[in-house]
Scaffold this motif. Sequence first.
Motif, PDB file in Angstrom:
ATOM      1  N   PHE A 183      17.345 -14.328  -3.827  1.00  0.00           N
ATOM      2  CA  PHE A 183      16.542 -13.828  -2.708  1.00  0.00           C
ATOM      3  C   PHE A 183      15.076 -14.134  -2.958  1.00  0.00           C
ATOM      4  O   PHE A 183      14.665 -14.438  -4.066  1.00  0.00           O
ATOM      5  CB  PHE A 183      16.766 -12.324  -2.482  1.00  0.00           C
ATOM      6  N   ARG A 184      14.321 -14.063  -1.883  1.00  0.00           N
ATOM      7  CA  ARG A 184      12.866 -14.169  -2.001  1.00  0.00           C
ATOM      8  C   ARG A 184      12.290 -12.883  -1.442  1.00  0.00           C
ATOM      9  O   ARG A 184      12.955 -12.145  -0.703  1.00  0.00           O
ATOM     10  CB  ARG A 184      12.325 -15.394  -1.265  1.00  0.00           C
ATOM     11  N   MET A 185      11.043 -12.628  -1.807  1.00  0.00           N
ATOM     12  CA  MET A 185      10.429 -11.381  -1.380  1.00  0.00           C
ATOM     13  C   MET A 185       8.940 -11.553  -1.133  1.00  0.00           C
ATOM     14  O   MET A 185       8.303 -12.457  -1.680  1.00  0.00           O
ATOM     15  CB  MET A 185      10.673 -10.300  -2.414  1.00  0.00           C
ATOM     16  N   ALA A 186       8.441 -10.693  -0.284  1.00  0.00           N
ATOM     17  CA  ALA A 186       7.010 -10.590  -0.014  1.00  0.00           C
ATOM     18  C   ALA A 186       6.683  -9.114  -0.044  1.00  0.00           C
ATOM     19  O   ALA A 186       7.458  -8.290   0.456  1.00  0.00           O
ATOM     20  CB  ALA A 186       6.666 -11.184   1.345  1.00  0.00           C
ATOM     21  N   GLY A 187       5.570  -8.757  -0.649  1.00  0.00           N
ATOM     22  CA  GLY A 187       5.244  -7.349  -0.781  1.00  0.00           C
ATOM     23  C   GLY A 187       3.792  -7.057  -0.482  1.00  0.00           C
ATOM     24  O   GLY A 187       2.949  -7.951  -0.440  1.00  0.00           O
ATOM     25  N   THR A 188       3.526  -5.774  -0.264  1.00  0.00           N
ATOM     26  CA  THR A 188       2.169  -5.303  -0.060  1.00  0.00           C
ATOM     27  C   THR A 188       1.935  -4.069  -0.913  1.00  0.00           C
ATOM     28  O   THR A 188       2.870  -3.338  -1.239  1.00  0.00           O
ATOM     29  CB  THR A 188       1.892  -4.913   1.409  1.00  0.00           C
ATOM     30  N   VAL A 189       0.690  -3.857  -1.271  1.00  0.00           N
ATOM     31  CA  VAL A 189       0.256  -2.635  -1.934  1.00  0.00           C
ATOM     32  C   VAL A 189      -0.691  -1.971  -0.960  1.00  0.00           C
ATOM     33  O   VAL A 189      -1.621  -2.609  -0.466  1.00  0.00           O
ATOM     34  CB  VAL A 189      -0.487  -2.942  -3.257  1.00  0.00           C
ATOM     35  N   VAL A 190      -0.465  -0.706  -0.634  1.00  0.00           N
ATOM     36  CA  VAL A 190      -1.388   0.000   0.242  1.00  0.00           C
ATOM     37  C   VAL A 190      -2.608   0.347  -0.589  1.00  0.00           C
ATOM     38  O   VAL A 190      -2.544   1.144  -1.513  1.00  0.00           O
ATOM     39  CB  VAL A 190      -0.734   1.256   0.855  1.00  0.00           C
ATOM     40  N   GLY A 191      -3.701  -0.315  -0.287  1.00  0.00           N
ATOM     41  CA  GLY A 191      -4.939  -0.193  -1.048  1.00  0.00           C
ATOM     42  C   GLY A 191      -5.538  -1.575  -1.223  1.00  0.00           C
ATOM     43  O   GLY A 191      -5.017  -2.562  -0.701  1.00  0.00           O
ATOM     44  N   PRO A 192      -6.621  -1.684  -1.938  1.00  0.00           N
ATOM     45  CA  PRO A 192      -7.303  -2.968  -2.096  1.00  0.00           C
ATOM     46  C   PRO A 192      -6.513  -4.041  -2.833  1.00  0.00           C
ATOM     47  O   PRO A 192      -6.765  -5.218  -2.679  1.00  0.00           O
ATOM     48  CB  PRO A 192      -8.562  -2.618  -2.887  1.00  0.00           C
ATOM     49  N   GLY A 193      -5.560  -3.648  -3.670  1.00  0.00           N
ATOM     50  CA  GLY A 193      -4.756  -4.642  -4.388  1.00  0.00           C
ATOM     51  C   GLY A 193      -5.369  -5.019  -5.709  1.00  0.00           C
ATOM     52  O   GLY A 193      -5.961  -4.210  -6.392  1.00  0.00           O
ATOM     53  N   GLY A 194      -5.231  -6.277  -6.072  1.00  0.00           N
ATOM     54  CA  GLY A 194      -5.706  -6.765  -7.349  1.00  0.00           C
ATOM     55  C   GLY A 194      -5.039  -8.082  -7.654  1.00  0.00           C
ATOM     56  O   GLY A 194      -4.682  -8.831  -6.753  1.00  0.00           O
ATOM     57  N   ALA A 195      -4.841  -8.363  -8.918  1.00  0.00           N
ATOM     58  CA  ALA A 195      -4.144  -9.577  -9.338  1.00  0.00           C
ATOM     59  C   ALA A 195      -3.218  -9.200 -10.486  1.00  0.00           C
ATOM     60  O   ALA A 195      -3.664  -8.670 -11.494  1.00  0.00           O
ATOM     61  CB  ALA A 195      -5.133 -10.643  -9.779  1.00  0.00           C
ATOM     62  N   ALA A 196      -1.928  -9.453 -10.304  1.00  0.00           N
ATOM     63  CA  ALA A 196      -0.966  -9.094 -11.342  1.00  0.00           C
ATOM     64  C   ALA A 196       0.288  -9.941 -11.219  1.00  0.00           C
ATOM     65  O   ALA A 196       0.622 -10.428 -10.133  1.00  0.00           O
ATOM     66  CB  ALA A 196      -0.594  -7.618 -11.242  1.00  0.00           C
ATOM     67  N   ARG A 197       0.961 -10.112 -12.327  1.00  0.00           N
ATOM     68  CA  ARG A 197       2.272 -10.755 -12.375  1.00  0.00           C
ATOM     69  C   ARG A 197       3.244  -9.692 -12.861  1.00  0.00           C
ATOM     70  O   ARG A 197       3.031  -9.075 -13.899  1.00  0.00           O
ATOM     71  CB  ARG A 197       2.265 -11.936 -13.325  1.00  0.00           C
TER      72      ARG A 197
END
Length: 154
Positions: free
Chosen positions: A68-82
Amino acid sequence: MHRRAFCSAAAFGGLSALAGCSAVPPVPTERSIAGRRPVGTVTLAEEFIAGAGAGNGTLSFRGRSYPFRMAGTVVGPGGAARIQASGDVYGLTRIEDFAGIYTQGTGDRGLDTRRTDELWLQNAAGVIMHLRGTQMGVVLSLGRDELLIEMTGR
C-alpha cells in the motif's frame, strides 16, 4: 467526482487537508483492543516535511502480503522526520476494509523529538493498527494525525 476518489486524489496530489474527506473515526487506545487478537501485521516507512508525509507499507493478512501507499498530515506546523514502524492489525475481516483514512489522536502536543514512538490508528471501518516505530527528525504537532492508505496491488 466520487468522494473517495476525490479524497484520494487530493491527498496524493499534495494537498495536506484530509480532515474534510470523511467522518472522523473514533480515536483508538489500548482499551479498544482489550481481549482481541491481532489478525495481521503491518510495516511502513513515511517521510514528513512541513506537516505532510508520504510513504509505503505492506500489510500481512491471512498468509498474503498486500502493498500500500499512504499520505498523511500532522495537525500543526509539522516539521521534517522519517518514520519507520511496524505493528499489529485488529478488526480486519475483509481486505477491502484496510484502505481509508486512519485517525490518531493520542499523540503528544508540542515538539516531538522522540526516537521511538507508539501509535494507535483507526479507520471508519473499525480497523485498528497498533504501531511501534522509530523517528529521525522533529515534528511539531497538536496531537492529532491523519493517514490515508490506498492499496497498490493484490
